[in-house]
Design a protein around this motif. Structure first.
Motif, PDB file in Angstrom:
ATOM      1  N   ARG A  64       0.801  -1.223   0.000  1.00  0.00           N
ATOM      2  CA  ARG A  64       0.000   0.000   0.000  1.00  0.00           C
ATOM      3  C   ARG A  64       0.837   1.277   0.000  1.00  0.00           C
ATOM      4  O   ARG A  64       0.328   2.347  -0.338  1.00  0.00           O
ATOM      5  CB  ARG A  64      -0.921   0.007   1.211  1.00  0.00           C
ATOM      6  N   ASN A  65       2.134   1.164   0.375  1.00  0.00           N
ATOM      7  CA  ASN A  65       2.999   2.345   0.393  1.00  0.00           C
ATOM      8  C   ASN A  65       3.768   2.548  -0.907  1.00  0.00           C
ATOM      9  O   ASN A  65       4.561   3.487  -1.028  1.00  0.00           O
ATOM     10  CB  ASN A  65       4.001   2.250   1.547  1.00  0.00           C
ATOM     11  N   ALA A  66       3.569   1.675  -1.873  1.00  0.00           N
ATOM     12  CA  ALA A  66       4.360   1.727  -3.108  1.00  0.00           C
ATOM     13  C   ALA A  66       4.139   3.032  -3.860  1.00  0.00           C
ATOM     14  O   ALA A  66       5.081   3.664  -4.347  1.00  0.00           O
ATOM     15  CB  ALA A  66       4.015   0.529  -3.997  1.00  0.00           C
ATOM     16  N   LEU A  67       2.881   3.445  -3.983  1.00  0.00           N
ATOM     17  CA  LEU A  67       2.589   4.665  -4.736  1.00  0.00           C
ATOM     18  C   LEU A  67       3.213   5.890  -4.069  1.00  0.00           C
ATOM     19  O   LEU A  67       3.802   6.742  -4.745  1.00  0.00           O
ATOM     20  CB  LEU A  67       1.078   4.855  -4.876  1.00  0.00           C
ATOM     21  N   ALA A  68       3.089   5.990  -2.742  1.00  0.00           N
ATOM     22  CA  ALA A  68       3.655   7.142  -2.017  1.00  0.00           C
ATOM     23  C   ALA A  68       5.165   7.212  -2.206  1.00  0.00           C
ATOM     24  O   ALA A  68       5.733   8.294  -2.422  1.00  0.00           O
ATOM     25  CB  ALA A  68       3.301   7.052  -0.532  1.00  0.00           C
ATOM     26  N   ALA A  69       5.825   6.054  -2.133  1.00  0.00           N
ATOM     27  CA  ALA A  69       7.280   6.026  -2.312  1.00  0.00           C
ATOM     28  C   ALA A  69       7.657   6.434  -3.727  1.00  0.00           C
ATOM     29  O   ALA A  69       8.613   7.199  -3.936  1.00  0.00           O
ATOM     30  CB  ALA A  69       7.817   4.630  -1.992  1.00  0.00           C
ATOM     31  N   THR A  70       6.899   5.941  -4.718  1.00  0.00           N
ATOM     32  CA  THR A  70       7.195   6.271  -6.113  1.00  0.00           C
ATOM     33  C   THR A  70       7.017   7.765  -6.372  1.00  0.00           C
ATOM     34  O   THR A  70       7.839   8.398  -7.054  1.00  0.00           O
ATOM     35  CB  THR A  70       6.272   5.475  -7.052  1.00  0.00           C
ATOM     36  N   GLN A  71       5.967   8.347  -5.821  1.00  0.00           N
ATOM     37  CA  GLN A  71       5.743   9.782  -5.990  1.00  0.00           C
ATOM     38  C   GLN A  71       6.852  10.601  -5.334  1.00  0.00           C
ATOM     39  O   GLN A  71       7.321  11.606  -5.885  1.00  0.00           O
ATOM     40  CB  GLN A  71       4.381  10.162  -5.408  1.00  0.00           C
ATOM     41  N   ALA A  72       7.281  10.183  -4.145  1.00  0.00           N
ATOM     42  CA  ALA A  72       8.351  10.895  -3.443  1.00  0.00           C
ATOM     43  C   ALA A  72       9.656  10.818  -4.235  1.00  0.00           C
ATOM     44  O   ALA A  72      10.388  11.814  -4.357  1.00  0.00           O
ATOM     45  CB  ALA A  72       8.544  10.307  -2.049  1.00  0.00           C
ATOM     46  N   ILE A  73       9.949   9.636  -4.784  1.00  0.00           N
ATOM     47  CA  ILE A  73      11.164   9.467  -5.592  1.00  0.00           C
ATOM     48  C   ILE A  73      11.118  10.378  -6.808  1.00  0.00           C
ATOM     49  O   ILE A  73      12.096  11.053  -7.159  1.00  0.00           O
ATOM     50  CB  ILE A  73      11.331   7.992  -6.014  1.00  0.00           C
ATOM     51  N   GLY A  74       9.982  10.423  -7.464  1.00  0.00           N
ATOM     52  CA  GLY A  74       9.853  11.272  -8.635  1.00  0.00           C
ATOM     53  C   GLY A  74      10.090  12.739  -8.308  1.00  0.00           C
ATOM     54  O   GLY A  74      10.769  13.453  -9.056  1.00  0.00           O
ATOM     55  N   PHE A  75       9.540  13.186  -7.173  1.00  0.00           N
ATOM     56  CA  PHE A  75       9.737  14.584  -6.764  1.00  0.00           C
ATOM     57  C   PHE A  75      11.212  14.852  -6.455  1.00  0.00           C
ATOM     58  O   PHE A  75      11.759  15.879  -6.871  1.00  0.00           O
ATOM     59  CB  PHE A  75       8.884  14.900  -5.529  1.00  0.00           C
ATOM     60  N   VAL A  76      11.854  13.936  -5.732  1.00  0.00           N
ATOM     61  CA  VAL A  76      13.267  14.114  -5.360  1.00  0.00           C
ATOM     62  C   VAL A  76      14.142  14.227  -6.603  1.00  0.00           C
ATOM     63  O   VAL A  76      14.972  15.144  -6.722  1.00  0.00           O
ATOM     64  CB  VAL A  76      13.740  12.934  -4.475  1.00  0.00           C
ATOM     65  N   ILE A  77      13.965  13.300  -7.524  1.00  0.00           N
ATOM     66  CA  ILE A  77      14.792  13.311  -8.735  1.00  0.00           C
ATOM     67  C   ILE A  77      14.537  14.574  -9.552  1.00  0.00           C
ATOM     68  O   ILE A  77      15.471  15.251 -10.010  1.00  0.00           O
ATOM     69  CB  ILE A  77      14.537  12.050  -9.576  1.00  0.00           C
ATOM     70  N   GLY A  78      13.279  14.938  -9.728  1.00  0.00           N
ATOM     71  CA  GLY A  78      12.962  16.124 -10.518  1.00  0.00           C
ATOM     72  C   GLY A  78      13.489  17.399  -9.904  1.00  0.00           C
ATOM     73  O   GLY A  78      14.056  18.258 -10.603  1.00  0.00           O
ATOM     74  N   TRP A  79      13.333  17.549  -8.593  1.00  0.00           N
ATOM     75  CA  TRP A  79      13.794  18.772  -7.910  1.00  0.00           C
ATOM     76  C   TRP A  79      15.300  18.921  -8.025  1.00  0.00           C
ATOM     77  O   TRP A  79      15.818  19.999  -8.352  1.00  0.00           O
ATOM     78  CB  TRP A  79      13.375  18.714  -6.442  1.00  0.00           C
ATOM     79  N   HIS A  80      16.032  17.820  -7.760  1.00  0.00           N
ATOM     80  CA  HIS A  80      17.496  17.913  -7.784  1.00  0.00           C
ATOM     81  C   HIS A  80      18.033  18.058  -9.208  1.00  0.00           C
ATOM     82  O   HIS A  80      19.078  18.711  -9.413  1.00  0.00           O
ATOM     83  CB  HIS A  80      18.113  16.696  -7.101  1.00  0.00           C
ATOM     84  N   GLU A  81      17.362  17.482 -10.189  1.00  0.00           N
ATOM     85  CA  GLU A  81      17.833  17.657 -11.568  1.00  0.00           C
ATOM     86  C   GLU A  81      17.684  19.107 -12.012  1.00  0.00           C
ATOM     87  O   GLU A  81      18.528  19.626 -12.762  1.00  0.00           O
ATOM     88  CB  GLU A  81      17.087  16.714 -12.507  1.00  0.00           C
ATOM     89  N   ALA A  82      16.637  19.772 -11.529  1.00  0.00           N
ATOM     90  CA  ALA A  82      16.488  21.201 -11.835  1.00  0.00           C
ATOM     91  C   ALA A  82      17.615  22.007 -11.191  1.00  0.00           C
ATOM     92  O   ALA A  82      18.197  22.909 -11.815  1.00  0.00           O
ATOM     93  CB  ALA A  82      15.127  21.689 -11.339  1.00  0.00           C
TER      94      ALA A  82
END
Length: 521
Positions: free
Chosen positions: A479-497
C-alpha cells in the motif's frame, strides 16, 4: 645486570574476551612458542610537579615483580600506529624508591639531569597488572618475539581504570616478525593500535580523562620542514593515513555514527592518493596489493556513505519543500532499512575479517619497514633522498595536468567523466593538504579555496546522479508503493532542476580556478 638500548614494541588494544581467547590459543603459525609464564607487576611512575619528564617524552618508573624491584628509564615514549621504540635503561634497585646512582649509561644520566634539574620527583600514578608472556622463535631467521598479555588497572588517587593490552616486543631479528606474529595471532579478531604508552595512559587518567570513546577521527595536518627527504615525507603521510583508517574502522564497528564510514573512506582515499603522488619513487610490486585492498574497503565504506548522503542530503532536505500531498515516510523507511540490514551488516562483517586485519598490519609493516624499497630500481636511493619541496612541486604539477585534461573538455564531459574529473580533483586536493606546509599559506589558501568550491559542486552533481538510482534501491511494495514512487519522482525532478544551475556554477568556478596562481610553480 643492566640494560640500555632501543626496544621495539607493537602495542594493540583488544576487548577482554578477545584477549582471553587469544591467550588460550595454541601454536602460532611459523613460530615455536614457550610455555606461558604469568607474573603480577606493580609499576610506580614518577615525575616533577610540572611534568617535565612527560613533556620530554621520558618515562621513569620502578617496577616490582615477585620480590625484586627494577628501575626503568624510557626515552622517546611516543607511540606511532601502535609501534614504540624508546631507548630503555633498566637496573635493579632495592625498593620502591628511585636510585639514580645505579644508572650506568652516562647519556641517560645527563638527559635526566637536564630535564629534571633541581625539581623534586614524586609518585604520579601506578599500574597493577597480570602479565602473561610467551617467547616466540623462528629458526630460519633467528626472529625472537616476546608476546605479553597485560590485564590490570591504572591507579591514581582513589580512582581506578581498566588496562587491557597485547604487546609484542622484538628481542631479535627483523621488525617484520612482529607484524607476522600479529597476523598469525589475531586472525579475524578486530584490534586497535594503542595510541599511548602505559605512562601516557596513566597521566591522562590522573588528570581525570576517561577512557576514550570511539569518536570519528579526522586527519591531523601533516607538517614538513624544508630539506626533509622524500622517503621520510612519504612515511609521515602513510602514518597519517594509517591512523585515520584504523581509528575509523573501530568507529564503524562500535557505533552507527555516519561520520565513521565517511572518514574511513577519506583515509583510504588519502592513502591511494599518496600512492599515486609518490608513484615515481615506489616499488610497484609492493604497492599494488595494498592499493587494491584499500580500493575494496573504500568502496564498501562508500556504500554506507552513499545511503547516508541520499537520506541526509538528497531526500530529508526536501520534506519541507514538497507539497503536503506527498509523503516521504515510506521512502525514508526503505532507505534506513537498506542501510542497516543489508549494507551496514555486510561492511561490518568484512571489517571484522582476517583479510582486513592483514591489510592493516601489512600497511603498518610497509610503513615502518620501508616496504617501498625496490632492489631493481638503481636510481631509487637518490630519488628518495631528494628534498620533499623539490618533489612536491613536480607531483602537484603532474596531478594538476590530469585535472586540466578534463577541464579542457568540460562542456562535453559525460556523467562518468564528470565523476572522473571529481576524483582527479580530490587527489589534487589531498596532495595540496599533504604538502601545503612547504608553501606560504597566502599562496595556498586562494587555490585550495577554489578547488574546494569546485569539488563541492562536482560532489553535488555526483550525488544527484546517484539519486537517480533510488527506484532500484527502494523497491517499496504494498500500500505504500505509490507514495514512495511519488516521493522518488519529486526528489529526482527537484534535484535535476538544481543540477542545471549548479552546472553553470561549475563552469564559472573552473575558469576562476584556472586563473588562480599555482603556488607550486
Amino acid at each position: 645486570m643492566s640494560k640500555s638500548g632501543r626496544e621495539i614494541e607493537l602495542k594493540l588494544e583488544l576487548d577482554q574476551a578477545a584477549q582471553d581467547a587469544i591467550k588460550r590459543a595454541g601454536n602460532i603459525e611459523g613460530f615455536t612458542a614457550s610455555r606461558a609464564v604469568t607474573k603480577t607487576l606493580q609499576s610506580i611512575y614518577f615525575d616533577t610537579q610540572d611534568q617535565s619528564l612527560r613533556k620530554a617524552k621520558i618515562s621513569l618508573r620502578v617496577r616490582k615483580s615477585g620480590r625484586s624491584w627494577v628501575q626503568t628509564v624510557k626515552i622517546g615514549t611516543g607511540v606511532v600506529a601502535g609501534l614504540s621504540s624508546p631507548i630503555e635503561a633498566e637496573h635493579p634497585v632495592k625498593g620502591r624508591a628511585l636510585d639514580f646512582s645505579v644508572i650506568e649509561d652516562p647519556d641517560v644520566s645527563k638527559m635526566l639531569a637536564k630535564v629534571i634539574g633541581d625539581a623534586p620527583l614524586s609518585e604520579c600514578f601506578e599500574t597493577v597488572m597480570k602479565r602473561t608472556t610467551r617467547q616466540l622463535k623462528r629458526e630460519n631467521d633467528d626472529a625472537h618475539v616476546e608476546l605479553a598479555f597485560d590485564t590490570g588497572n591504572i591507579l591514581a588517587g582513589e580512582g581506578s581504570q581498566p588496562l587491557v593490552e597485547l604487546e609484542m616486543e622484538l628481542m631479535s631479528g627483523s621488525s617484520q616478525a612482529i607484524y607476522e606474529v600479529a597476523k598469525a595471532l589475531l586472525k579475524d579478531v578486530p584490534f586497535r593500535f594503542s595510541p599511548y604508552s602505559k605512562a601516557e595512559r596513566g597521566y591522562r587518567f590522573a588528570e581525570g580523562q576517561k577512557s576514550e570513546t570511539p569518536d570519528p577521527y579526522f586527519a591531523e595536518k601533516i607538517k614538513f620542514t624544508r630539506g626533509t627527504s622524500v622517503e621520510l615525507a612519504f612515511r609521515d603521510v602513510l602514518r597519517s593515513c594509517l591512523k585515520q583508517i584504523c581509528e575509523n574502522r573501530v568507529v564503524v564497528l562500535a557505533s552507527e555514527d555516519p561520520e565513521g564510514p565517511h572518514q574511513l573512506r577519506v583515509g583510504l582515499r588519502r592513502l591511494r592518493s599518496a600512492f599515486r603522488l609518490f608513484k615515481p619513487v615506489l616499488n610497484p610490486a609492493t604497492v599494488a596489493p595494498l592499493d587494491r585492498m584499500a580500493r575494496t574497503i573504500a568502496q564498501e565504506a562508500g556504500s554506507i556513505r552513499d545511503i547516508d548522503v541520499l537520506i541526509e542530503e538528497i531526500v530529508e532536505p526536501l520534506t519541507d519543500k514538497a507539497p503536503d500531498i506527498l509523503s516521504f515516510d515510506a521512502l525514508l523507511e526503505a532507505l534506513h532499512a537498506a542501510r542497516d540490514k543489508d549494507t551496514r551488516s555486510s561492511v561490518i562483517n568484512h571489517l571484522k575479517s582476517a583479510e582486513v586485519n592483514r591489510f592493516i598490519l601489512d600497511l603498518a609493516s610497509y610503513t615502518e619497514g620501508r616496504g617501498w624499497l625496490d632492489p631493481e630500481n638503481f636510481h631509487q636511493t637518490s630519488l628518495l633522498a631528494q628534498p620533499i619541496e623539490a618533489y612536491s612541486s613536480k607531483a602537484l604539477a603532474r596531478q594538476w595536468k590530469k585535472v586540466v585534461g578534463y577541464g579542457k573538455r568540460l562542456e562535453d564531459l559525460t556523467i562518468p567523466e564528470r565523476h572522473d574529473m571529481r576524483k582527479a580533483m580530490k587527489k589534487m586536493r589531498y596532495g595540496i593538504e599533504f604538502f601545503d606546509s612547504l608553501y606560504s599559506a597566502d599562496t595556498v589558501k586562494p587555490f585550495l579555496k577554489r578547488m574546494k568550491k569546485l569539488q563541492d559542486i562536482f560532489g553535488y552533481l555526483n550525488d544527484v546522479a546517484m539519486a537517480e538510482s533510488l527506484p532500484e534501491r527502494c523497491n517499496v511494495t504494498g500500500r505504500n508503493a505509490l507514495a514512495a514512487t511519488q516521493a522518488i519522482g519529486f526528489v529526482i525532478g527537484w534535484h535535476e532542476a538544481q543540477c542545471q544551475a549548479m552546472w553553470q556554477h561549475a563552469k564559472g568556478n573552473w575558469k576562476a580556478t584556472q586563473e588562480t596562481p599555482r603556488f607550486w610553480v
